[in-house]
Motif scaffolding. Structure first.
Motif, PDB file in Angstrom:
ATOM      1  N   TYR A 183       0.850  -1.197   0.000  1.00  0.00           N
ATOM      2  CA  TYR A 183       0.000   0.000   0.000  1.00  0.00           C
ATOM      3  C   TYR A 183       0.884   1.245   0.000  1.00  0.00           C
ATOM      4  O   TYR A 183       0.676   2.183  -0.781  1.00  0.00           O
ATOM      5  CB  TYR A 183      -0.920   0.001   1.214  1.00  0.00           C
ATOM      6  CG  TYR A 183      -1.543   1.357   1.475  1.00  0.00           C
ATOM      7  CD1 TYR A 183      -2.668   1.759   0.767  1.00  0.00           C
ATOM      8  CD2 TYR A 183      -0.974   2.231   2.386  1.00  0.00           C
ATOM      9  CE1 TYR A 183      -3.223   3.015   0.981  1.00  0.00           C
ATOM     10  CE2 TYR A 183      -1.518   3.482   2.602  1.00  0.00           C
ATOM     11  CZ  TYR A 183      -2.644   3.874   1.902  1.00  0.00           C
ATOM     12  OH  TYR A 183      -3.177   5.112   2.114  1.00  0.00           O
TER      13      TYR A 183
ATOM     14  N   GLU B  38       0.975   3.863  -2.976  1.00  0.00           N
ATOM     15  CA  GLU B  38       0.171   5.044  -2.655  1.00  0.00           C
ATOM     16  C   GLU B  38       1.025   6.271  -2.378  1.00  0.00           C
ATOM     17  O   GLU B  38       0.590   7.394  -2.581  1.00  0.00           O
ATOM     18  CB  GLU B  38      -0.723   4.746  -1.446  1.00  0.00           C
ATOM     19  CG  GLU B  38      -1.888   5.700  -1.286  1.00  0.00           C
ATOM     20  CD  GLU B  38      -2.998   5.460  -2.310  1.00  0.00           C
ATOM     21  OE1 GLU B  38      -4.007   6.168  -2.239  1.00  0.00           O
ATOM     22  OE2 GLU B  38      -2.851   4.577  -3.170  1.00  0.00           O
TER      23      GLU B  38
ATOM     24  N   THR C 104       0.223  10.054  -0.389  1.00  0.00           N
ATOM     25  CA  THR C 104      -1.178  10.182   0.009  1.00  0.00           C
ATOM     26  C   THR C 104      -1.455   9.495   1.338  1.00  0.00           C
ATOM     27  O   THR C 104      -2.560   9.548   1.854  1.00  0.00           O
ATOM     28  CB  THR C 104      -2.114   9.575  -1.057  1.00  0.00           C
ATOM     29  OG1 THR C 104      -1.769   8.209  -1.276  1.00  0.00           O
ATOM     30  CG2 THR C 104      -2.017  10.335  -2.358  1.00  0.00           C
ATOM     31  N   THR C 105      -0.441   8.852   1.930  1.00  0.00           N
ATOM     32  CA  THR C 105      -0.604   8.291   3.265  1.00  0.00           C
ATOM     33  C   THR C 105      -0.581   9.377   4.330  1.00  0.00           C
ATOM     34  O   THR C 105      -0.869   9.127   5.490  1.00  0.00           O
ATOM     35  CB  THR C 105       0.525   7.292   3.576  1.00  0.00           C
ATOM     36  OG1 THR C 105       1.781   7.970   3.458  1.00  0.00           O
ATOM     37  CG2 THR C 105       0.492   6.112   2.644  1.00  0.00           C
TER      38      THR C 105
ATOM     39  N   ARG D 260      -8.125  -1.804  -4.087  1.00  0.00           N
ATOM     40  CA  ARG D 260      -8.532  -0.709  -3.204  1.00  0.00           C
ATOM     41  C   ARG D 260      -8.863   0.537  -4.006  1.00  0.00           C
ATOM     42  O   ARG D 260      -8.503   0.672  -5.172  1.00  0.00           O
ATOM     43  CB  ARG D 260      -7.420  -0.392  -2.214  1.00  0.00           C
ATOM     44  CG  ARG D 260      -6.221   0.265  -2.854  1.00  0.00           C
ATOM     45  CD  ARG D 260      -5.206   0.721  -1.817  1.00  0.00           C
ATOM     46  NE  ARG D 260      -4.146   1.491  -2.425  1.00  0.00           N
ATOM     47  CZ  ARG D 260      -3.088   0.974  -3.028  1.00  0.00           C
ATOM     48  NH1 ARG D 260      -2.961  -0.334  -3.104  1.00  0.00           N
ATOM     49  NH2 ARG D 260      -2.162   1.751  -3.554  1.00  0.00           N
ATOM     50  N   THR D 261      -9.559   1.464  -3.343  1.00  0.00           N
ATOM     51  CA  THR D 261      -9.842   2.754  -3.953  1.00  0.00           C
ATOM     52  C   THR D 261      -8.613   3.650  -3.824  1.00  0.00           C
ATOM     53  O   THR D 261      -7.779   3.467  -2.938  1.00  0.00           O
ATOM     54  CB  THR D 261     -11.041   3.418  -3.276  1.00  0.00           C
ATOM     55  OG1 THR D 261     -10.779   3.516  -1.865  1.00  0.00           O
ATOM     56  CG2 THR D 261     -12.305   2.616  -3.488  1.00  0.00           C
TER      57      THR D 261
ATOM     58  N   THR E  83      -7.109  10.231  -0.864  1.00  0.00           N
ATOM     59  CA  THR E  83      -6.439  10.670   0.365  1.00  0.00           C
ATOM     60  C   THR E  83      -7.333  10.590   1.591  1.00  0.00           C
ATOM     61  O   THR E  83      -6.901  10.937   2.689  1.00  0.00           O
ATOM     62  CB  THR E  83      -5.942  12.113   0.200  1.00  0.00           C
ATOM     63  OG1 THR E  83      -7.061  12.964  -0.099  1.00  0.00           O
ATOM     64  CG2 THR E  83      -4.934  12.211  -0.926  1.00  0.00           C
ATOM     65  N   THR E  84      -8.569  10.154   1.427  1.00  0.00           N
ATOM     66  CA  THR E  84      -9.500  10.092   2.550  1.00  0.00           C
ATOM     67  C   THR E  84      -9.311   8.807   3.337  1.00  0.00           C
ATOM     68  O   THR E  84      -9.234   7.716   2.775  1.00  0.00           O
ATOM     69  CB  THR E  84     -10.958  10.180   2.059  1.00  0.00           C
ATOM     70  OG1 THR E  84     -11.129  11.381   1.306  1.00  0.00           O
ATOM     71  CG2 THR E  84     -11.923  10.174   3.234  1.00  0.00           C
ATOM     72  N   PHE E  85      -9.224   8.936   4.661  1.00  0.00           N
ATOM     73  CA  PHE E  85      -9.099   7.770   5.539  1.00  0.00           C
ATOM     74  C   PHE E  85     -10.416   7.543   6.264  1.00  0.00           C
ATOM     75  O   PHE E  85     -11.154   8.490   6.515  1.00  0.00           O
ATOM     76  CB  PHE E  85      -7.957   7.991   6.541  1.00  0.00           C
ATOM     77  CG  PHE E  85      -6.600   7.953   5.902  1.00  0.00           C
ATOM     78  CD1 PHE E  85      -5.930   6.753   5.735  1.00  0.00           C
ATOM     79  CD2 PHE E  85      -5.999   9.121   5.441  1.00  0.00           C
ATOM     80  CE1 PHE E  85      -4.683   6.718   5.139  1.00  0.00           C
ATOM     81  CE2 PHE E  85      -4.753   9.089   4.843  1.00  0.00           C
ATOM     82  CZ  PHE E  85      -4.095   7.881   4.689  1.00  0.00           C
TER      83      PHE E  85
ATOM     84  N   LYS F 123      -8.745   3.952   4.654  1.00  0.00           N
ATOM     85  CA  LYS F 123      -8.598   3.314   3.352  1.00  0.00           C
ATOM     86  C   LYS F 123      -9.016   1.852   3.492  1.00  0.00           C
ATOM     87  O   LYS F 123      -8.653   1.188   4.469  1.00  0.00           O
ATOM     88  CB  LYS F 123      -7.150   3.393   2.859  1.00  0.00           C
ATOM     89  CG  LYS F 123      -6.665   4.791   2.598  1.00  0.00           C
ATOM     90  CD  LYS F 123      -7.586   5.501   1.660  1.00  0.00           C
ATOM     91  CE  LYS F 123      -7.044   6.078   0.415  1.00  0.00           C
ATOM     92  NZ  LYS F 123      -5.836   5.790  -0.153  1.00  0.00           N
TER      93      LYS F 123
ATOM     94  N   LYS G  11      -8.179  -2.523   6.541  1.00  0.00           N
ATOM     95  CA  LYS G  11      -8.573  -1.121   6.744  1.00  0.00           C
ATOM     96  C   LYS G  11      -7.422  -0.363   7.378  1.00  0.00           C
ATOM     97  O   LYS G  11      -6.868  -0.787   8.393  1.00  0.00           O
ATOM     98  CB  LYS G  11      -9.809  -1.013   7.637  1.00  0.00           C
ATOM     99  CG  LYS G  11     -10.264   0.429   7.861  1.00  0.00           C
ATOM    100  CD  LYS G  11     -11.555   0.490   8.658  1.00  0.00           C
ATOM    101  CE  LYS G  11     -11.327   0.252  10.134  1.00  0.00           C
ATOM    102  NZ  LYS G  11     -12.534   0.487  10.955  1.00  0.00           N
ATOM    103  N   ARG G  12      -7.062   0.763   6.778  1.00  0.00           N
ATOM    104  CA  ARG G  12      -5.949   1.563   7.294  1.00  0.00           C
ATOM    105  C   ARG G  12      -6.459   2.908   7.789  1.00  0.00           C
ATOM    106  O   ARG G  12      -7.191   3.616   7.091  1.00  0.00           O
ATOM    107  CB  ARG G  12      -4.897   1.784   6.208  1.00  0.00           C
ATOM    108  CG  ARG G  12      -3.649   2.544   6.673  1.00  0.00           C
ATOM    109  CD  ARG G  12      -2.730   2.764   5.486  1.00  0.00           C
ATOM    110  NE  ARG G  12      -1.499   3.453   5.831  1.00  0.00           N
ATOM    111  CZ  ARG G  12      -0.338   2.853   6.077  1.00  0.00           C
ATOM    112  NH1 ARG G  12      -0.261   1.538   6.035  1.00  0.00           N
ATOM    113  NH2 ARG G  12       0.738   3.549   6.351  1.00  0.00           N
TER     114      ARG G  12
END
Length: 292
Positions: A58, A62, A65-66, A121-122, A125-127, A129, A152-153
């Motif tokens: 991930y 990613e 964006t984390t 996954r989508t 930047t929205t959590f 994730k 799920k993050r």
């Protein structure tokens, strides 16, 4: 340092367990045995390998964006694993990880992996994730892992205290071994308690894992594993990087229960080793050796 207590016949070996042709428990057995602990540890190892890989890949794909600054991310995958970005779109990313070949598996944290893990996954930047994890002829030490799990993050804290928390939800996941099929349901929650701000190097990464889940054995017996958040399992990535990898918790307590009987596994006080202390129904703790 764990105190070594020698007790003939109590040395627990996952390799020895896999050589058995059947589960030593019977449907009417009431106590929790060392073989029950071995079977649970086998599935724990497989699930932990997958969830660790999902976390890492991930981050690799990613990037910033984390919520972190833009840096290079260290990949934990061995050279024998290949990454394919298949079926991705603007809003959805699909990554397939292939481990070795049918004849030549990969070695990861001392475990033999072959087959594929598919991460879907989508993008954004929205959590939190959300990612689904599926498997295609995927084996850990010749044991086949199947099913679909949800990852799920979330991001906790801020500044120097920023760190991820991931929840790995298992619903009807199965591990097929020479002893039969084991089924796992429940949640494993893992927080990265150290190393998040230095993602170029994994040597300082520390994870804290807790949760409750059940494992149904081939004979129908159902075991509940409880890891309290107050005594979580602590894993150090540095232990995976030594010449002989030790991908086991360095501390923490697991309570494995069946009906009114239980065993307690204490992983010690921080050493990179394959030792733990096992107590059954509150009896004297004996040292056990964890295997692959």
């Amino acid at each position: 340092m764990k105190k070594k207590i020698l007790l003939f016949g109590m040395i627990l070996s996952i390799h020895a367990f896999t050589s058995c042709s059947q589960d030593s428990n019977t449907a009417t057995e009431t106590t929790v045995t060392s073989n029950d602990v071995a079977a649970t540890q086998k599935m724990d190892n497989a699930i932990d390998d997958v969830s660790l890989i999902a976390d890492n890949q991930y981050e690799i794909s990613e990037g910033s964006t984390t919520g972190k600054s833009v840096v290079s991310y260290f990949s934990i995958l061995p050279n024998c694993a290949t990454i394919s970005d298949l079926g991705s779109s603007i809003s959805v990313r699909v990554i397939t990880i292939t481990f070795g070949t049918a004849d030549t598996p990969c070695v990861f944290r001392g475990h033999s992996l072959k087959g594929q893990i598919i991460l879907t996954r989508t993008i954004g930047t929205t959590f939190p994730k959300i990612m689904t994890v599926t498997y295609n002829n995927f084996y850990v030490n010749e044991n086949k892992l199947e099913g679909t799990s949800t990852w799920k993050r979330e991001m906790l804290g801020s500044g120097e205290n920023l760190h991820p928390k991931t929840t790995f939800t298992m619903t009807g996941m199965t591990l097929t071994t020479t002893a039969g099929v084991y089924t796992r349901n429940g949640d494993r929650v893992r927080e990265m308690t150290a190393g998040f701000l230095t993602r170029q190097s994994p040597t300082d990464d520390i994870y804290s894992t807790y949760g409750t889940f059940t494992t149904t054995h081939p004979n129908g017996s159902v075991f509940t594993s409880l890891i309290e958040s107050a005594t979580p399992l602590i894993n150090k990535t540095a232990c995976n990087l030594i010449q002989v990898p030790m991908p086991f918790p360095v501390s923490g307590i697991v309570k494995l229960s069946k009906n009114s009987h239980y065993s307690t596994i204490d992983y010690g006080s921080g050493d990179c080793d394959n030792l733990a202390m096992l107590s059954i129904d509150g009896g004297m703790a004996t040292q056990i050796t964890l295997g692959n």
